[in-house]
Design a protein around this motif. Structure first.
Motif, PDB file in Angstrom:
ATOM      1  N   ALA A   1      38.503  34.798  -2.698  1.00 40.04           N
ATOM      2  CA  ALA A   1      37.615  35.639  -1.889  1.00 40.04           C
ATOM      3  C   ALA A   1      36.158  35.211  -2.047  1.00 40.04           C
ATOM      4  N   SER A   2      35.819  34.672  -3.201  1.00 37.93           N
ATOM      5  CA  SER A   2      34.448  34.231  -3.468  1.00 37.93           C
ATOM      6  C   SER A   2      34.185  32.804  -2.982  1.00 37.93           C
ATOM      7  N   GLY A   3      35.206  32.155  -2.425  1.00 35.85           N
ATOM      8  CA  GLY A   3      35.063  30.782  -1.935  1.00 35.85           C
ATOM      9  C   GLY A   3      36.066  29.859  -2.585  1.00 35.85           C
ATOM     10  N   ALA A   4      36.137  28.643  -2.079  1.00 34.54           N
ATOM     11  CA  ALA A   4      37.085  27.650  -2.606  1.00 34.54           C
ATOM     12  C   ALA A   4      36.636  27.204  -3.994  1.00 34.54           C
ATOM     13  N   ARG A   5      37.614  27.043  -4.891  1.00 36.19           N
ATOM     14  CA  ARG A   5      37.333  26.556  -6.237  1.00 36.19           C
ATOM     15  C   ARG A   5      38.238  25.370  -6.526  1.00 36.19           C
ATOM     16  N   LEU A   6      37.633  24.334  -7.030  1.00 36.66           N
ATOM     17  CA  LEU A   6      38.318  23.099  -7.384  1.00 36.66           C
ATOM     18  C   LEU A   6      38.460  23.033  -8.892  1.00 36.66           C
ATOM     19  N   TYR A   7      39.654  22.716  -9.334  1.00 32.70           N
ATOM     20  CA  TYR A   7      39.922  22.526 -10.759  1.00 32.70           C
ATOM     21  C   TYR A   7      40.527  21.139 -10.949  1.00 32.70           C
ATOM     22  N   PRO A   8      39.689  20.147 -11.264  1.00 34.23           N
ATOM     23  CA  PRO A   8      40.233  18.825 -11.565  1.00 34.23           C
ATOM     24  C   PRO A   8      41.001  18.897 -12.887  1.00 34.23           C
ATOM     25  N   CYS A   9      42.007  18.081 -13.025  1.00 28.93           N
ATOM     26  CA  CYS A   9      42.817  18.089 -14.236  1.00 28.93           C
ATOM     27  C   CYS A   9      42.349  16.976 -15.175  1.00 28.93           C
ATOM     28  N   GLU A  10      41.561  17.351 -16.153  1.00 31.27           N
ATOM     29  CA  GLU A  10      41.089  16.451 -17.207  1.00 31.27           C
ATOM     30  C   GLU A  10      40.330  15.229 -16.695  1.00 31.27           C
ATOM     31  N   MET A  11      39.509  15.437 -15.680  1.00 29.96           N
ATOM     32  CA  MET A  11      38.653  14.378 -15.142  1.00 29.96           C
ATOM     33  C   MET A  11      37.473  15.032 -14.450  1.00 29.96           C
ATOM     34  N   PRO A  12      36.409  14.287 -14.235  1.00 29.42           N
ATOM     35  CA  PRO A  12      35.238  14.876 -13.583  1.00 29.42           C
ATOM     36  C   PRO A  12      35.515  15.289 -12.137  1.00 29.42           C
ATOM     37  N   ALA A  13      34.904  16.386 -11.725  1.00 27.14           N
ATOM     38  CA  ALA A  13      35.044  16.841 -10.339  1.00 27.14           C
ATOM     39  C   ALA A  13      34.578  15.766  -9.365  1.00 27.14           C
ATOM     40  N   ALA A  14      33.523  15.053  -9.724  1.00 24.29           N
ATOM     41  CA  ALA A  14      32.995  14.010  -8.827  1.00 24.29           C
ATOM     42  C   ALA A  14      34.056  12.958  -8.513  1.00 24.29           C
ATOM     43  N   LYS A  15      34.917  12.659  -9.473  1.00 24.76           N
ATOM     44  CA  LYS A  15      35.967  11.652  -9.254  1.00 24.76           C
ATOM     45  C   LYS A  15      36.972  12.127  -8.216  1.00 24.76           C
ATOM     46  N   VAL A  16      37.436  13.365  -8.320  1.00 25.71           N
ATOM     47  CA  VAL A  16      38.447  13.837  -7.377  1.00 25.71           C
ATOM     48  C   VAL A  16      37.831  14.100  -6.003  1.00 25.71           C
ATOM     49  N   ILE A  17      36.585  14.549  -5.971  1.00 25.20           N
ATOM     50  CA  ILE A  17      35.909  14.768  -4.689  1.00 25.20           C
ATOM     51  C   ILE A  17      35.747  13.446  -3.948  1.00 25.20           C
ATOM     52  N   ALA A  18      35.291  12.411  -4.648  1.00 26.74           N
ATOM     53  CA  ALA A  18      35.126  11.092  -4.021  1.00 26.74           C
ATOM     54  C   ALA A  18      36.469  10.552  -3.534  1.00 26.74           C
ATOM     55  N   PHE A  19      37.530  10.756  -4.310  1.00 27.54           N
ATOM     56  CA  PHE A  19      38.852  10.281  -3.919  1.00 27.54           C
ATOM     57  C   PHE A  19      39.309  10.948  -2.627  1.00 27.54           C
ATOM     58  N   VAL A  20      39.235  12.262  -2.575  1.00 32.89           N
ATOM     59  CA  VAL A  20      39.690  12.992  -1.381  1.00 32.89           C
ATOM     60  C   VAL A  20      38.880  12.594  -0.152  1.00 32.89           C
ATOM     61  N   ARG A  21      37.588  12.487  -0.314  1.00 32.75           N
ATOM     62  CA  ARG A  21      36.721  12.106   0.825  1.00 32.75           C
ATOM     63  C   ARG A  21      36.967  10.680   1.293  1.00 32.75           C
ATOM     64  N   GLY A  22      37.342   9.798   0.371  1.00 34.57           N
ATOM     65  CA  GLY A  22      37.492   8.384   0.706  1.00 34.57           C
ATOM     66  C   GLY A  22      38.903   7.905   0.953  1.00 34.57           C
ATOM     67  N   LEU A  23      39.898   8.742   0.721  1.00 33.27           N
ATOM     68  CA  LEU A  23      41.304   8.335   0.858  1.00 33.27           C
ATOM     69  C   LEU A  23      41.633   8.029   2.313  1.00 33.27           C
ATOM     70  N   ILE A  24      42.240   6.887   2.532  1.00 32.22           N
ATOM     71  CA  ILE A  24      42.709   6.481   3.859  1.00 32.22           C
ATOM     72  C   ILE A  24      44.234   6.527   3.826  1.00 32.22           C
ATOM     73  N   ILE A  25      44.812   7.351   4.663  1.00 35.64           N
ATOM     74  CA  ILE A  25      46.265   7.512   4.708  1.00 35.64           C
ATOM     75  C   ILE A  25      46.890   6.287   5.346  1.00 35.64           C
ATOM     76  N   GLU A  26      47.930   5.739   4.704  1.00 36.46           N
ATOM     77  CA  GLU A  26      48.652   4.606   5.272  1.00 36.46           C
ATOM     78  C   GLU A  26      49.870   5.040   6.060  1.00 36.46           C
ATOM     79  N   ASP A  27      50.502   6.117   5.666  1.00 32.82           N
ATOM     80  CA  ASP A  27      51.694   6.600   6.378  1.00 32.82           C
ATOM     81  C   ASP A  27      51.627   8.119   6.481  1.00 32.82           C
ATOM     82  N   GLN A  28      52.378   8.668   7.411  1.00 34.80           N
ATOM     83  CA  GLN A  28      52.461  10.125   7.531  1.00 34.80           C
ATOM     84  C   GLN A  28      53.847  10.532   7.873  1.00 34.80           C
TER      85      GLN A  28
END
Length: 91
Positions: free
Chosen positions: A64-91
């Motif tokens: 209710a207070s907004g989206a919350r990200l919980y990276p698993c034992e790594m910096p948030a910046a790493k997972v944010i960059a991954f999600v933003r930069g991931l290019i899907i090869e198959d669907q």
């Protein structure tokens, strides 16, 4: 560690389909899986580099207070960059 996320991250994250897929991030290939839980209010994403040792893992919650990200034992910046930069090869 929890982190707040912006609309750009959320758009990129929600554009990723559920299930297991392959994709590219930077110059590396990954197999990744996204799962939806709690009637669409929480998600898990896990990615493993193919032929390498990189690993990405995160949980995302729609609160209710907004989206919350919980990276698993790594910096948030790493997972944010991954999600933003991931290019899907198959669907």
């Amino acid at each position: 560690m929890k982190a707040t996320v912006d609309a750009r991250f959320l758009d990129a994250f929600h554009a990723l389909p559920d299930g297991t897929h392959t994709g590219r991030y930077q110059t590396r290939r990954y197999v990744w899986s996204k799962s939806t839980f709690n009637t669409g209010k929480s998600w898990k994403l896990v990615a493993e580099e193919l032929g390498g040792s990189d690993y990405i893992s995160l949980n995302l919650y729609a609160l209710a207070s907004g989206a919350r990200l919980y990276p698993c034992e790594m910096p948030a910046a790493k997972v944010i960059a991954f999600v933003r930069g991931l290019i899907i090869e198959d669907q």
